[in-house]
Design an enzyme around this catalytic site. Sequence first.
Site, PDB file in Angstrom:
ATOM      1  N   LYS A 287       0.837  -1.206   0.000  1.00  9.79           N
ATOM      2  CA  LYS A 287       0.000   0.000   0.000  1.00  9.79           C
ATOM      3  C   LYS A 287       0.874   1.259   0.000  1.00  9.79           C
ATOM      4  O   LYS A 287       2.080   1.186   0.225  1.00  9.79           O
ATOM      5  CB  LYS A 287      -0.917  -0.026   1.228  1.00  9.79           C
ATOM      6  CG  LYS A 287      -0.189  -0.007   2.561  1.00  9.79           C
ATOM      7  CD  LYS A 287      -1.130  -0.384   3.705  1.00  9.79           C
ATOM      8  CE  LYS A 287      -0.388  -0.362   5.042  1.00  9.79           C
ATOM      9  NZ  LYS A 287      -1.217  -0.903   6.135  1.00  9.79           N
TER      10      LYS A 287
ATOM     11  N   ARG B  65     -10.980  -0.624  14.257  1.00 13.57           N
ATOM     12  CA  ARG B  65     -10.734   0.221  13.097  1.00 13.57           C
ATOM     13  C   ARG B  65     -11.515  -0.370  11.931  1.00 13.57           C
ATOM     14  O   ARG B  65     -12.600   0.070  11.627  1.00 13.57           O
ATOM     15  CB  ARG B  65      -9.207   0.251  12.850  1.00 13.57           C
ATOM     16  CG  ARG B  65      -8.748   1.248  11.839  1.00 13.57           C
ATOM     17  CD  ARG B  65      -7.241   1.259  11.712  1.00 13.57           C
ATOM     18  NE  ARG B  65      -6.708   0.053  11.101  1.00 13.57           N
ATOM     19  CZ  ARG B  65      -5.447  -0.095  10.702  1.00 13.57           C
ATOM     20  NH1 ARG B  65      -4.567   0.876  10.889  1.00 13.57           N
ATOM     21  NH2 ARG B  65      -5.044  -1.212  10.143  1.00 13.57           N
TER      22      ARG B  65
ATOM     23  N   TYR C 233      16.564  29.982   8.687  1.00 12.01           N
ATOM     24  CA  TYR C 233      15.369  30.656   9.208  1.00 12.01           C
ATOM     25  C   TYR C 233      15.375  30.716  10.721  1.00 12.01           C
ATOM     26  O   TYR C 233      15.739  29.741  11.390  1.00 12.01           O
ATOM     27  CB  TYR C 233      14.111  29.916   8.765  1.00 12.01           C
ATOM     28  CG  TYR C 233      13.767  30.094   7.305  1.00 12.01           C
ATOM     29  CD1 TYR C 233      13.529  31.358   6.767  1.00 12.01           C
ATOM     30  CD2 TYR C 233      13.661  28.986   6.471  1.00 12.01           C
ATOM     31  CE1 TYR C 233      13.204  31.503   5.427  1.00 12.01           C
ATOM     32  CE2 TYR C 233      13.323  29.126   5.133  1.00 12.01           C
ATOM     33  CZ  TYR C 233      13.099  30.400   4.618  1.00 12.01           C
ATOM     34  OH  TYR C 233      12.782  30.548   3.301  1.00 12.01           O
TER      35      TYR C 233
ATOM     36  N   MET D 232      12.136  24.500   2.932  1.00 12.95           N
ATOM     37  CA  MET D 232      11.304  23.754   1.986  1.00 12.95           C
ATOM     38  C   MET D 232      12.134  22.934   1.004  1.00 12.95           C
ATOM     39  O   MET D 232      11.832  21.780   0.728  1.00 12.95           O
ATOM     40  CB  MET D 232      10.383  24.706   1.218  1.00 12.95           C
ATOM     41  CG  MET D 232       9.396  23.960   0.341  1.00 12.95           C
ATOM     42  SD  MET D 232       8.365  25.055  -0.649  1.00 12.95           S
ATOM     43  CE  MET D 232       7.391  25.845   0.608  1.00 12.95           C
TER      44      MET D 232
HETATM   45  C1  PLP Z   1      -0.490  -1.848   6.836  1.00 12.84           C
HETATM   46  C2  PLP Z   1      -1.057  -3.172   7.186  1.00 12.84           C
HETATM   47  C3  PLP Z   1      -0.238  -4.299   7.249  1.00 12.84           C
HETATM   48  C4  PLP Z   1       1.267  -4.216   7.180  1.00 12.84           C
HETATM   49  O1  PLP Z   1       1.742  -3.696   8.388  1.00 12.84           O
HETATM   50  P1  PLP Z   1       3.287  -3.514   8.716  1.00 12.84           P
HETATM   51  O2  PLP Z   1       3.314  -3.066  10.121  1.00 12.84           O
HETATM   52  O3  PLP Z   1       3.794  -2.474   7.778  1.00 12.84           O
HETATM   53  O4  PLP Z   1       3.946  -4.822   8.492  1.00 12.84           O
HETATM   54  C5  PLP Z   1      -0.833  -5.539   7.444  1.00 12.84           C
HETATM   55  N1  PLP Z   1      -2.168  -5.640   7.589  1.00 12.84           N
HETATM   56  C6  PLP Z   1      -2.990  -4.584   7.567  1.00 12.84           C
HETATM   57  C7  PLP Z   1      -4.444  -4.773   7.753  1.00 12.84           C
HETATM   58  C8  PLP Z   1      -2.469  -3.306   7.378  1.00 12.84           C
HETATM   59  O5  PLP Z   1      -3.280  -2.235   7.380  1.00 12.84           O
END
Ligand code: PLP
Length: 378
Positions: A43, A147, A271, A319
């Site tokens: 992801k 969640r 800055y 930046m």
């Molecule tokens: C992001 C996620 C993972 C992977 O988690 P990591 O801590 O990056 O290994 C696995 N399962 C779900 C449901 C997630 O949202």
Amino acid sequence: MIERPSCFPHSPTELEIDLDALAANWRFLQDRVAPARCSAVVKADGYGLGAGPVAAALAAAGCRLFFTAHLDEAIAVRDAFSDAGLGTDIEIGVLNGLFPGDAAVLVEYGLFPVLNDLGQIEAWRKFCSDRNQVLPAAIQTDSGMCRLGLPWQEVRVLSEDPSRLDGIEMRYLMSHMASADTPSSPQNRAQLDLFRGQVDALPAATSGAMLAASSAIFLGPDWYFDWVRPGVALYGVAPNGDGPNPMRPVVRLRARIVQLRDVDVPQTVGYGASYVVRGPSRIATVAVGYADGYLRSLSSGTCGHIGARRVPLAGRVSMDLLTFDVTDVPEAALGDWIELIGEHHDVDAVASDAGTIGYEILTSLGRRYRRTYIGGAA
Ligand SMILES: *Cc1c(COP(=O)(O)O)cnc(C)c1O
């Protein structure tokens, strides 16, 4: 070394992504959990490293099951597989759930949804029945994250009326851990016990159950079930709270010195004049800033390296630019590299300096670096 097209080929910066180290990390986790099997979470554009090259390299290493958060991310990964000549025997699941209008798109791209409540299960069941097809899905239960996933009341409804799954192939049954990065947390065992109860209460998933992401793999074999589902460990971030990081580093970020200035008192840098030189000093400027994901919170103190020598950040992150005090490296010259993330100061160290976690450093990595991929499938 393969150079893939980058949006900023002339940038005096380089983000190097080691696809061989990524593949080695996947194989390391797969060996560790065998005979359970290891999937991969790609992801957020492969945790910022490029979902296409990352997924292709993991597929070449033998990974056959992938997860993204969004449907659009899953489509991009499927397209990357098609471009690499890889077929639909590689499974891609969408973690965030099933939303109106998604179902036909999922089928078109050979994806499966992770169903997170009874409504989504009913929508998928109806879609399967309208098409007169049995289609795969994962079912996610909530075992403590509060969640996504079926809460226990919905798990009970489903266990008392499994016909709600008629016409659906429940391929995976999954849940997600909340405190796995803290091995001493009592929540870890509690979630394990709860999930075991959920697995027993529901029909068997055709390809099995899965609970562990990166950190839970290091809690021990009780957490492996049939599959594990790591993300961040694949990308080199330490999954195991304490002890040496067993994962190979995947990213290196470095930037060339674009200006060098000799200064003496009275002089401040940057800055807010937050950095005050104490005597004759040399300040090196590099073309990276918070717009590139080098978080402004690093202004409170971090470092780069020239070769093996540490150079402290001088002044605030702006930046597009950073300044380092290179007084102790007199031979530093215009055009020399300063390593910002790498073997001397890794993702976890930079995250700790920024008051955050490696996940955020990786997923913030900007678009303006020249990106170089080492190794991999291609
Ligand atoms: C992001 C996620 C993972 C992977 O988690 P990591 O801590 O990056 O290994 C696995 N399962 C779900 C449901 C997630 O949202």
